[in-house]
Design an enzyme around this catalytic site. Structure first.
Site, PDB file in Angstrom:
ATOM      1  N   ASP A  10       0.821  -1.260   0.183  1.00 20.74           N
ATOM      2  CA  ASP A  10       0.276   0.023  -0.232  1.00 20.74           C
ATOM      3  C   ASP A  10       0.826   1.061   0.001  1.00 20.74           C
ATOM      4  O   ASP A  10       1.076   1.356   0.698  1.00 20.74           O
ATOM      5  CB  ASP A  10      -1.014   0.096   1.093  1.00 20.74           C
ATOM      6  CG  ASP A  10      -2.302   1.569   0.925  1.00 20.74           C
ATOM      7  OD1 ASP A  10      -2.333   1.340  -0.247  1.00 20.74           O
ATOM      8  OD2 ASP A  10      -3.012   1.399   2.757  1.00 20.74           O
ATOM      9  N   ASP A 104      -2.757   2.720  -6.136  1.00 19.13           N
ATOM     10  CA  ASP A 104      -2.096   2.850  -5.151  1.00 19.13           C
ATOM     11  C   ASP A 104      -2.102   1.316  -3.982  1.00 19.13           C
ATOM     12  O   ASP A 104      -0.926   1.372  -3.486  1.00 19.13           O
ATOM     13  CB  ASP A 104      -1.837   3.525  -3.884  1.00 19.13           C
ATOM     14  CG  ASP A 104      -3.576   3.686  -3.433  1.00 19.13           C
ATOM     15  OD1 ASP A 104      -4.225   3.001  -3.953  1.00 19.13           O
ATOM     16  OD2 ASP A 104      -3.895   4.470  -2.389  1.00 19.13           O
ATOM     17  N   GLU A 105      -2.227   0.144  -4.388  1.00 17.14           N
ATOM     18  CA  GLU A 105      -2.573  -0.717  -3.375  1.00 17.14           C
ATOM     19  C   GLU A 105      -2.895  -2.216  -3.742  1.00 17.14           C
ATOM     20  O   GLU A 105      -3.076  -2.585  -5.628  1.00 17.14           O
ATOM     21  CB  GLU A 105      -3.725  -0.967  -2.577  1.00 17.14           C
ATOM     22  CG  GLU A 105      -4.554  -0.413  -2.558  1.00 17.14           C
ATOM     23  CD  GLU A 105      -5.678  -0.679  -1.574  1.00 17.14           C
ATOM     24  OE1 GLU A 105      -5.535  -1.299  -0.726  1.00 17.14           O
ATOM     25  OE2 GLU A 105      -6.506  -0.062  -1.445  1.00 17.14           O
TER      26      GLU A 105
END
Length: 364
Positions: A10, A104-105
């Site tokens: 993350d 983003d993860e």
């Protein structure tokens, strides 16, 4: 079944960190990515801003009230996607089993990996170091035997940290969790659980399967298994989309149906573009209406055939709009399409026999 080694990576305050990376003048300052206007919404906040209580999905007006020195920066999704792709290339150096959740993860299954490294903990550390080297950004990670625990663990040592929950630690880790940490437990479900004396994972584990099914229906078995460390969802490199939609928040509340139809047409155009790009179609159209008093209403209709064109989407959305009289002026409209023609593949996957879960120790 052999236990999996799952990493959840993350990025730390991704959008805000990218903006601070690109503009040195923003580094060390409280910034929010998104709109700072009356109707603007915060898409992401830097850690400097979070100290004041600013967080994503918060209105720009409230964010500015909490942090008067807050600097608002417009979103730049082309730039975020560019960096996200560079990060994913790093993931694929280690495994092909990568399941992105957003820009983003992502989840990575490194049970068997391209580096031949038996330690998921060391792989996560190496990936985070490489992300920093290649992009200048910090990432955090959670490592464990399943996606549920790995995702929760990734939040423990943020920013720029990681946490490993070893196989023998999983049950104790889950039992110590606040019930709101469990995926699927929102405000309404949490309130119900509190009323039943369920505040932590340990309280949840104390309830029988029959009790959980009686009170939570189909979610009962999920809660029963998850709190025991049984979470068999695999890392899926090609996640099958289940819905697609778009929505708009207006600068001023609107009450005229003519204006609403105009906005819906723009939304339908956006959905058509996304459907074509994803090469999917759907049968169920849902109209989302948020009123000026912030109450939310959804209206849905399922067709007997798949649609992907703006005209048919808009035609159904209009029908739903006129289904009943508006109770107030409107601040947001949205349309989503579900029951997509990708779900046959989902059904086929779900019919495959599940493997039996066995707790065992191994190098982590």
């Amino acid at each position: 079944m052999k236990l999996r080694k799952i990493i959840h990576v993350d990025m730390d305050a991704f959008y805000a960190s990218v903006e601070q990376l690109d503009d040195p003048e923003l580094r060390g300052k409280a910034i929010a990515v998104g709109g700072g206007s009356k109707r603007g919404v915060v898409a992401a906040a830097s850690y400097e801003a979070r100290k004041f209580g600013v967080k994503s999905a918060m209105s720009g007006a409230l964010a500015h009230k909490l942090c008067p020195q807050l600097i608002f920066v417009k979103t730049n999704f082309d730039r975020y996607r560019e960096i996200s792709q560079r990060i994913r290339k790093i993931f694929f150096e280690y495994t092909d089993l990568v399941e992105p959740l957003s820009l983003d993860e992502a989840y990575l299954d490194v049970t068997e990996n391209k580096k031949g490294n038996p330690s998921a903990t060391l792989i996560a550390k190496e990936i985070r170091e490489k992300i920093k080297e290649k992009t200048g950004l910090n990432a955090s990670a959670g490592i464990s035997i399943n996606k549920f625990v790995a995702k929760i663990a990734s939040d423990y040592n943020k920013p720029n940290g990681q946490k490993t929950v070893h196989p023998e630690e999983v049950e104790d880790f889950i039992q110590a969790l606040e019930i709101r940490k469990f995926h699927g437990v929102g405000k309404v479900t949490a309130t119900k659980m509190y009323s039943l004396g369920i505040f932590t994972g340990a309280d949840l584990k104390g309830k029988s399967l029959a009790f959980l099914q009686e009170n939570f229906g189909k979610s009962g078995p999920y809660y029963y298994n998850t709190v025991r460390g049984i979470h068999l969802s695999e890392v899926k490199p090609n996640r099958i989309r289940k819905s697609l939609g778009a929505e708009r928040t207006f600068l001023e509340n609107i009450s005229s149906e003519i204006f609403m139809l105009e906005r819906l047409e723009h939304i339908a155009e956006e959905i058509e573009r996304r459907l074509k790009k994803s090469q999917v179609a759907g049968k169920t159209i849902t109209l989302k209406i948020k009123y000026s008093d912030f109450s939310l209403q959804t209206r849905s209709k399922t067709l007997s055939y798949y649609i992907a064109s703006k005209e048919l989407i808009l035609e159904t959305a209009k029908e739903l709009l006129y289904q009943e009289k508006m109770k107030n002026s409107v601040r947001l409209l949205g349309i989503s399409l579900s029951n997509l023609n990708t779900e046959d593949r989902t059904k086929k996957q779900s019919e495959e026999p599940e493997e039996v879960y066995v707790q065992m120790k191994f190098d982590f």
